[in-house]
Design a protein around this motif. Structure first.
Motif, PDB file in Angstrom:
ATOM      1  N   GLY A 100       0.947  -1.049  -0.086  1.00 53.51           N
ATOM      2  CA  GLY A 100      -0.028   0.124   0.112  1.00 53.51           C
ATOM      3  C   GLY A 100       0.910   1.197  -0.016  1.00 53.51           C
ATOM      4  O   GLY A 100       2.021   1.135   0.248  1.00 53.51           O
ATOM      5  N   THR A 101       0.066   2.401  -0.265  1.00 57.34           N
ATOM      6  CA  THR A 101       0.977   3.484  -0.464  1.00 57.34           C
ATOM      7  C   THR A 101       1.595   3.925   1.120  1.00 57.34           C
ATOM      8  O   THR A 101       2.657   4.554   1.266  1.00 57.34           O
ATOM      9  N   GLY A 102       0.998   3.514   2.211  1.00 60.03           N
ATOM     10  CA  GLY A 102       1.354   3.777   3.416  1.00 60.03           C
ATOM     11  C   GLY A 102       2.771   3.200   3.616  1.00 60.03           C
ATOM     12  O   GLY A 102       3.835   3.749   4.289  1.00 60.03           O
ATOM     13  N   THR A 103       2.949   1.971   3.202  1.00 56.26           N
ATOM     14  CA  THR A 103       4.111   1.222   3.517  1.00 56.26           C
ATOM     15  C   THR A 103       5.152   1.724   2.481  1.00 56.26           C
ATOM     16  O   THR A 103       6.346   1.916   3.102  1.00 56.26           O
ATOM     17  N   VAL A 104       4.874   2.327   1.492  1.00 55.53           N
ATOM     18  CA  VAL A 104       5.802   3.019   0.498  1.00 55.53           C
ATOM     19  C   VAL A 104       6.419   4.198   1.137  1.00 55.53           C
ATOM     20  O   VAL A 104       7.432   4.730   1.302  1.00 55.53           O
TER      21      VAL A 104
END
Length: 354
Positions: free
Chosen positions: A205-209
């Motif tokens: 997800g974008t949060g992990t990125v």
């Protein structure tokens, strides 16, 4: 193997099929096509040629075996073809293998696993129509194991999904301050990189990125990139930063502007991805679990206690133990100080009955 299989298969054919299963593993594991091996035998049981599928766009195993036989100067008229997967009966990137075997004069074909792909299936029927003797279902368990995630992917019409978790003993994926490098050991991380070599795409997800700036590459023990890299898929509405490591060396970067796991898998199905590794954080992991789109869990558990910090999964909406998502443990593997637990979700009917 059943007694029926023994009655209808010669010892030389069984030996050849075991060899075909072995050489099939030389083909790529993470591509759109299955690993397939083939061996051609003379009427006296001598090997005339052998081959395996080397990846999309290359000759299929049967054709590779015919080419090998030609290079050896052997005659395939009256031969037996021993194949790990039913010869295809369609024209895609290559021609139909059933027709190639018929044209080569093959009189008998021994098959491990019938092809579940409706596009490619029908090879056994075409061969029989041409007067070729066909025996199927030989060493079927071994044949299905060889096909790995490809087989359920074709049967389900979507990529097979493996959810990877790396947690402390008390189920945390990071400390309270957000730090997570490294909860698990180097042995576990190396094993996880080997898993990446077997998949067609890694999803986060974008949060992990934004939090971890991962590269999502597959590397060997020396830290070098493997030759074939999985697609790097980012799910969410926020763009990947310009200077992110995901824009560096590695597989193609794909950004999918959604939070719906089904949409993600549909997009990857269009790309002929057969095996997806979900490595995202708690939110993305929970979304796939809630959607019933996790086929297998790889949980790397380290003997570390944190007491606080984000859990492996976000809220699943479960309020009572009777609604818990239950899994069946398939393997427990020690990895240095850590343990890998491989498990598969139980069918909904089984969970309801329990």
């Amino acid at each position: 193997m059943s007694s029926t299989e023994v009655e209808h298969v010669a010892p030389a054919e069984l030996s050849a099929l075991r060899h075909a299963l072995e050489i099939a593993r030389r083909g790529p594991a993470g591509g759109p096509n299955p690993r397939v091996g083939a061996v051609l035998l003379s009427q006296s049981g001598e090997v005339l040629g052998e081959g395996w599928h080397r990846g999309a766009g290359t000759p299929h195993a049967e054709v590779a075996a015919l080419v090998d036989a030609s290079a050896r100067g052997t005659d395939t008229v009256g031969a037996t073809a021993v194949v790990t997967l039913e010869p295809c009966n369609h024209t895609g990137r290559t021609g139909p293998c059933s027709e190639a075997l018929i044209a080569a004069g093959v009189r008998r074909v021994v098959v491990s696993v019938a092809d579940p792909n409706p596009v490619a299936a029908g090879g056994a029927q075409r061969l029989r129509a041409a007067g070729v003797d066909v025996q199927t279902g030989v060493l079927a368990a071994e044949g299905r194991e060889l096909l790995g995630a490809w087989l359920p992917s074709v049967e389900r019409g979507r990529p097979f999904v493996t959810l990877k978790l790396a947690t402390s003993l008390d189920g945390r994926v990071a400390a309270a301050d957000g730090s997570s490098r490294w909860i698990t050991s180097e042995v576990s991380r190396h094993h996880a990189h080997e898993l990446r070599t077997e998949v067609g795409a890694i999803v986060v997800g974008t949060g992990t990125v934004l939090a971890d700036d991962p590269s999502l590459t597959s590397r060997n023990a020396a830290g070098e990139l493997h030759g074939q890299q999985p697609l790097r898929v980012v799910v969410g509405h926020r763009p990947v930063p310009v200077g992110a490591r995901l824009r560096g060396p590695g597989g193609e970067l794909i950004e999918i502007d959604t939070h719906d796991p089904a949409v993600v898998l549909a997009r990857l199905t269009e790309r002929e991805v057969r095996h997806v590794l979900v490595e995202g954080g708690p939110t993305l992991a929970a979304a796939f679990v809630r959607a019933g789109l996790v086929d297998e869990v790889h949980a790397y558990v380290a003997p570390v206690l944190l007491g606080a910090g984000p859990p492996a999964l976000a809220d699943l909406g479960i309020t009572t133990i009777g609604d818990a998502v239950r899994l069946t443990t398939r393997q427990v593997l020690p990895l240095g100080p850590d343990v890998l637990v491989v498990a598969t979700p139980e069918p909904a009917s089984t969970m309801e009955e329990s």
